[in-house]
Write a protein that holds these residues in place. Sequence first.
Motif, PDB file in Angstrom:
ATOM      1  N   MET A 163      20.559  49.808   7.562  1.00 33.68           N
ATOM      2  CA  MET A 163      21.841  50.455   7.271  1.00 33.68           C
ATOM      3  C   MET A 163      21.670  51.610   6.293  1.00 33.68           C
ATOM      4  N   GLY A 164      20.828  51.421   5.306  1.00 39.15           N
ATOM      5  CA  GLY A 164      20.557  52.508   4.362  1.00 39.15           C
ATOM      6  C   GLY A 164      19.856  53.669   5.042  1.00 39.15           C
ATOM      7  N   ILE A 165      18.918  53.356   5.919  1.00 40.67           N
ATOM      8  CA  ILE A 165      18.215  54.407   6.664  1.00 40.67           C
ATOM      9  C   ILE A 165      19.180  55.145   7.578  1.00 40.67           C
ATOM     10  N   ALA A 166      20.069  54.399   8.231  1.00 40.71           N
ATOM     11  CA  ALA A 166      21.059  55.025   9.115  1.00 40.71           C
ATOM     12  C   ALA A 166      21.912  56.016   8.340  1.00 40.71           C
ATOM     13  N   ARG A 167      22.404  55.604   7.201  1.00 45.43           N
ATOM     14  CA  ARG A 167      23.258  56.488   6.395  1.00 45.43           C
ATOM     15  C   ARG A 167      22.485  57.719   5.932  1.00 45.43           C
ATOM     16  N   GLN A 168      21.241  57.529   5.526  1.00 47.22           N
ATOM     17  CA  GLN A 168      20.404  58.655   5.121  1.00 47.22           C
ATOM     18  C   GLN A 168      20.237  59.638   6.275  1.00 47.22           C
ATOM     19  N   LEU A 169      19.899  59.131   7.464  1.00 48.61           N
ATOM     20  CA  LEU A 169      19.707  60.008   8.624  1.00 48.61           C
ATOM     21  C   LEU A 169      20.982  60.785   8.943  1.00 48.61           C
ATOM     22  N   LEU A 207      21.989  52.455  16.379  1.00 49.20           N
ATOM     23  CA  LEU A 207      22.438  51.095  16.654  1.00 49.20           C
ATOM     24  C   LEU A 207      21.809  50.225  15.577  1.00 49.20           C
ATOM     25  N   VAL A 208      22.623  49.454  14.853  1.00 51.74           N
ATOM     26  CA  VAL A 208      22.112  48.612  13.775  1.00 51.74           C
ATOM     27  C   VAL A 208      22.182  47.149  14.206  1.00 51.74           C
ATOM     28  N   LEU A 209      21.074  46.445  13.980  1.00 52.27           N
ATOM     29  CA  LEU A 209      21.017  45.000  14.221  1.00 52.27           C
ATOM     30  C   LEU A 209      21.545  44.303  12.978  1.00 52.27           C
ATOM     31  N   ILE A 210      22.536  43.437  13.166  1.00 56.45           N
ATOM     32  CA  ILE A 210      23.154  42.745  12.036  1.00 56.45           C
ATOM     33  C   ILE A 210      22.988  41.238  12.198  1.00 56.45           C
ATOM     34  N   ALA A 211      23.037  40.525  11.081  1.00 54.65           N
ATOM     35  CA  ALA A 211      22.873  39.073  11.096  1.00 54.65           C
ATOM     36  C   ALA A 211      24.158  38.356  11.506  1.00 54.65           C
ATOM     37  N   ARG A 212      25.307  38.910  11.108  1.00 51.18           N
ATOM     38  CA  ARG A 212      26.599  38.272  11.371  1.00 51.18           C
ATOM     39  C   ARG A 212      27.631  39.330  11.767  1.00 51.18           C
ATOM     40  N   GLN A 213      28.566  38.959  12.600  1.00 50.18           N
ATOM     41  CA  GLN A 213      29.636  39.888  12.962  1.00 50.18           C
ATOM     42  C   GLN A 213      30.371  40.388  11.723  1.00 50.18           C
ATOM     43  N   ALA A 214      30.424  39.560  10.678  1.00 45.36           N
ATOM     44  CA  ALA A 214      31.101  39.966   9.446  1.00 45.36           C
ATOM     45  C   ALA A 214      30.424  41.169   8.786  1.00 45.36           C
ATOM     46  N   ASP A 215      29.179  41.458   9.171  1.00 49.48           N
ATOM     47  CA  ASP A 215      28.454  42.600   8.614  1.00 49.48           C
ATOM     48  C   ASP A 215      28.775  43.921   9.313  1.00 49.48           C
ATOM     49  N   ARG A 216      29.653  43.894  10.294  1.00 52.82           N
ATOM     50  CA  ARG A 216      29.982  45.127  11.017  1.00 52.82           C
ATOM     51  C   ARG A 216      30.559  46.187  10.093  1.00 52.82           C
ATOM     52  N   TRP A 217      31.295  45.782   9.072  1.00 53.06           N
ATOM     53  CA  TRP A 217      31.858  46.777   8.152  1.00 53.06           C
ATOM     54  C   TRP A 217      30.748  47.539   7.434  1.00 53.06           C
ATOM     55  N   LEU A 218      29.640  46.874   7.136  1.00 55.23           N
ATOM     56  CA  LEU A 218      28.509  47.563   6.508  1.00 55.23           C
ATOM     57  C   LEU A 218      27.867  48.553   7.481  1.00 55.23           C
ATOM     58  N   ALA A 219      27.776  48.150   8.730  1.00 54.06           N
ATOM     59  CA  ALA A 219      27.228  49.056   9.745  1.00 54.06           C
ATOM     60  C   ALA A 219      28.144  50.268   9.910  1.00 54.06           C
ATOM     61  N   HIS A 220      29.451  50.039   9.832  1.00 53.82           N
ATOM     62  CA  HIS A 220      30.401  51.157   9.891  1.00 53.82           C
ATOM     63  C   HIS A 220      30.173  52.093   8.702  1.00 53.82           C
ATOM     64  N   TRP A 221      29.985  51.529   7.514  1.00 53.44           N
ATOM     65  CA  TRP A 221      29.690  52.325   6.316  1.00 53.44           C
ATOM     66  C   TRP A 221      28.417  53.154   6.523  1.00 53.44           C
ATOM     67  N   SER A 222      27.444  52.589   7.218  1.00 51.41           N
ATOM     68  CA  SER A 222      26.169  53.284   7.431  1.00 51.41           C
ATOM     69  C   SER A 222      26.277  54.404   8.461  1.00 51.41           C
ATOM     70  N   MET A 223      27.433  54.504   9.100  1.00 54.79           N
ATOM     71  CA  MET A 223      27.722  55.533  10.100  1.00 54.79           C
ATOM     72  C   MET A 223      27.044  55.263  11.445  1.00 54.79           C
ATOM     73  N   ALA A 224      26.652  54.014  11.672  1.00 47.41           N
ATOM     74  CA  ALA A 224      26.055  53.632  12.958  1.00 47.41           C
ATOM     75  C   ALA A 224      27.112  53.673  14.048  1.00 47.41           C
ATOM     76  N   GLU A 225      26.689  54.092  15.240  1.00 47.85           N
ATOM     77  CA  GLU A 225      27.609  54.156  16.371  1.00 47.85           C
ATOM     78  C   GLU A 225      27.855  52.793  17.011  1.00 47.85           C
ATOM     79  N   ALA A 226      26.915  51.842  16.821  1.00 48.43           N
ATOM     80  CA  ALA A 226      27.052  50.541  17.463  1.00 48.43           C
ATOM     81  C   ALA A 226      26.264  49.486  16.702  1.00 48.43           C
ATOM     82  N   THR A 227      26.566  48.221  17.000  1.00 50.20           N
ATOM     83  CA  THR A 227      25.837  47.103  16.417  1.00 50.20           C
ATOM     84  C   THR A 227      25.485  46.090  17.493  1.00 50.20           C
ATOM     85  N   LEU A 228      24.450  45.327  17.226  1.00 46.95           N
ATOM     86  CA  LEU A 228      24.098  44.127  17.982  1.00 46.95           C
ATOM     87  C   LEU A 228      23.762  43.062  16.950  1.00 46.95           C
ATOM     88  N   THR A 229      24.040  41.799  17.264  1.00 48.14           N
ATOM     89  CA  THR A 229      23.711  40.725  16.335  1.00 48.14           C
ATOM     90  C   THR A 229      22.383  40.077  16.717  1.00 48.14           C
TER      91      THR A 229
END
Length: 147
Positions: A78-84, A95-117
């Motif tokens: 997520m940090g790398i995504a935001r930097q890029l 696309l950011v791989l997350i551990a839990r659906q609840a982490d989607r807000w962090l992926a949104h903060w990172s500016m990722a276009e999509a997530t997978l768990t």
Amino acid sequence: MSSAAAPSGTGPQTVVVFSHRAEVRDAVRTAVGSSPAGDVGPVRWVECSSGAEVVAAVDAGGVDLCVLDGEAQPTGGMGIARQLKHEVADCPPVLVLIARQADRWLAHWSMAEATLTHPVDPLVAPGVVAELLRARAARPVVPGRVG
């Protein structure tokens, strides 16, 4: 930076997959396969085990998609995504791989276009990757554009 993803039949799509754990990179490659959809062409995987490798690969150009492990250590995807997204003109989709659906807000903060768990679902992953590659191919190139 690459101007757009290659249309079907003109060459492979370059996808960076990042995790400090080889088994996570392997799980992504296995779930997505060598061709996520017939209309996006084959995928050429570039494996990265550090954030510096991801940044170097994207800076070198020709990357059509980044799949980043949000749980990677010591630097998470997520940090790398935001930097890029802040630093790279015409940044490829992320696309950011997350551990839990609840982490989607962090992926949104990172500016990722999509997530997978985790674990990566082989019935879902190819469709998400194909959608992002299609969007990249359809996006007009704006010189000097960031993100």
